[in-house]
Scaffold this motif. Sequence first.
Motif, PDB file in Angstrom:
ATOM      1  N   GLU A 170      -1.047  -9.785   5.924  1.00  0.00           N
ATOM      2  CA  GLU A 170       0.541  -9.837   5.550  1.00  0.00           C
ATOM      3  C   GLU A 170       0.554  -9.629   4.151  1.00  0.00           C
ATOM      4  O   GLU A 170       1.654  -9.253   3.728  1.00  0.00           O
ATOM      5  N   SER A 171      -0.309 -10.327   3.404  1.00  0.00           N
ATOM      6  CA  SER A 171      -0.125 -10.067   1.986  1.00  0.00           C
ATOM      7  C   SER A 171       0.002  -8.518   1.465  1.00  0.00           C
ATOM      8  O   SER A 171       0.768  -8.254   0.708  1.00  0.00           O
ATOM      9  N   ALA A 172      -0.983  -7.918   2.135  1.00  0.00           N
ATOM     10  CA  ALA A 172      -1.095  -6.452   1.556  1.00  0.00           C
ATOM     11  C   ALA A 172      -0.025  -5.744   2.283  1.00  0.00           C
ATOM     12  O   ALA A 172       0.407  -4.743   1.882  1.00  0.00           O
ATOM     13  N   ARG A 173       0.538  -6.264   3.640  1.00  0.00           N
ATOM     14  CA  ARG A 173       1.604  -5.509   4.151  1.00  0.00           C
ATOM     15  C   ARG A 173       2.885  -5.422   3.310  1.00  0.00           C
ATOM     16  O   ARG A 173       3.620  -4.623   3.196  1.00  0.00           O
ATOM     17  N   THR A 174       3.312  -6.729   2.840  1.00  0.00           N
ATOM     18  CA  THR A 174       4.235  -6.947   1.871  1.00  0.00           C
ATOM     19  C   THR A 174       4.107  -6.195   0.414  1.00  0.00           C
ATOM     20  O   THR A 174       5.211  -5.541   0.243  1.00  0.00           O
ATOM     21  N   ALA A 218       6.900  -3.274  -0.536  1.00  0.00           N
ATOM     22  CA  ALA A 218       7.630  -3.560  -1.711  1.00  0.00           C
ATOM     23  C   ALA A 218       7.128  -2.425  -2.796  1.00  0.00           C
ATOM     24  O   ALA A 218       8.103  -2.011  -3.465  1.00  0.00           O
ATOM     25  N   GLY A 219       5.897  -1.726  -2.915  1.00  0.00           N
ATOM     26  CA  GLY A 219       5.592  -0.684  -3.782  1.00  0.00           C
ATOM     27  C   GLY A 219       5.690   0.623  -3.203  1.00  0.00           C
ATOM     28  O   GLY A 219       5.486   1.569  -3.759  1.00  0.00           O
ATOM     29  N   ALA A 220       6.122   0.910  -1.913  1.00  0.00           N
ATOM     30  CA  ALA A 220       6.198   2.162  -1.248  1.00  0.00           C
ATOM     31  C   ALA A 220       4.825   2.846  -1.170  1.00  0.00           C
ATOM     32  O   ALA A 220       4.929   3.944  -1.522  1.00  0.00           O
ATOM     33  N   MET A 221       3.925   1.957  -0.805  1.00  0.00           N
ATOM     34  CA  MET A 221       2.489   2.654  -0.935  1.00  0.00           C
ATOM     35  C   MET A 221       1.884   2.447   0.610  1.00  0.00           C
ATOM     36  O   MET A 221       2.160   1.684   1.270  1.00  0.00           O
ATOM     37  N   THR A 222       1.293   3.658   0.810  1.00  0.00           N
ATOM     38  CA  THR A 222       0.445   3.526   2.099  1.00  0.00           C
ATOM     39  C   THR A 222      -0.870   2.853   1.930  1.00  0.00           C
ATOM     40  O   THR A 222      -1.522   3.209   1.067  1.00  0.00           O
ATOM     41  N   LEU A 269      -4.323  -0.015  -2.348  1.00  0.00           N
ATOM     42  CA  LEU A 269      -3.731  -1.109  -3.055  1.00  0.00           C
ATOM     43  C   LEU A 269      -4.369  -0.685  -4.519  1.00  0.00           C
ATOM     44  O   LEU A 269      -5.474  -0.411  -4.755  1.00  0.00           O
ATOM     45  N   PRO A 270      -3.626  -0.989  -5.525  1.00  0.00           N
ATOM     46  CA  PRO A 270      -3.970  -0.874  -7.175  1.00  0.00           C
ATOM     47  C   PRO A 270      -4.892  -1.861  -7.332  1.00  0.00           C
ATOM     48  O   PRO A 270      -5.113  -3.016  -6.458  1.00  0.00           O
TER      49      PRO A 270
END
Length: 180
Positions: free
Chosen positions: A68-72, A76-80, A99-100
């Motif tokens: 859920e954290s990574a999904r958010t 928020a960052g418009a990242m796949t 994720l960065p």
Amino acid sequence: MARPVVKAAMPISAPGNKPRRSRGFTLLELMVVVALIAITTAVVSFAIPDPSSTRLEREAARLIALLESARTQARAGAMTVLWVPQPNGPDADYQFLGLPPALMPPLKWLESDVKAEVVGGKSIVLGPEPVIGAQSVILRVEDKQIIVGTDGLSPFAVVTGNENQDDTDVAGEVASAPTP
């Protein structure tokens, strides 16, 4: 004149015999005590949680929070962002692709014997779209399993924890994954 008070005489046994004194417990009393101990033991044994189930539930709750954290963050960052249950080196048990490094969550299970498998695929897609497809992950510890999934709109949650049923995903389709 006052009559003398007569005390009631205590019955006595046959001459020369002393009255019997109770020594120890009767068989009935012993049987009641043993039955109470057996019932108490049964209740206590059912009340003690299975350690592998507890560990599995803790890992499932942790995985739900991480997904859920990574999904958010992906939304928020418009990242796949993808979650892959295969390790990428000795310091990871799974991967978050996309994720960065600054946003990267922990990549190790709390328990070393946890195995994860994505139902019907190799990864979980977490974003950038707000609505993702129905997805699920099977977590296993020893002979126990728990399924974590989403219907695509709602958050990830525990779908089932029955270790004796077939591997099923959120939609109820049977997974092709072999059971160890």
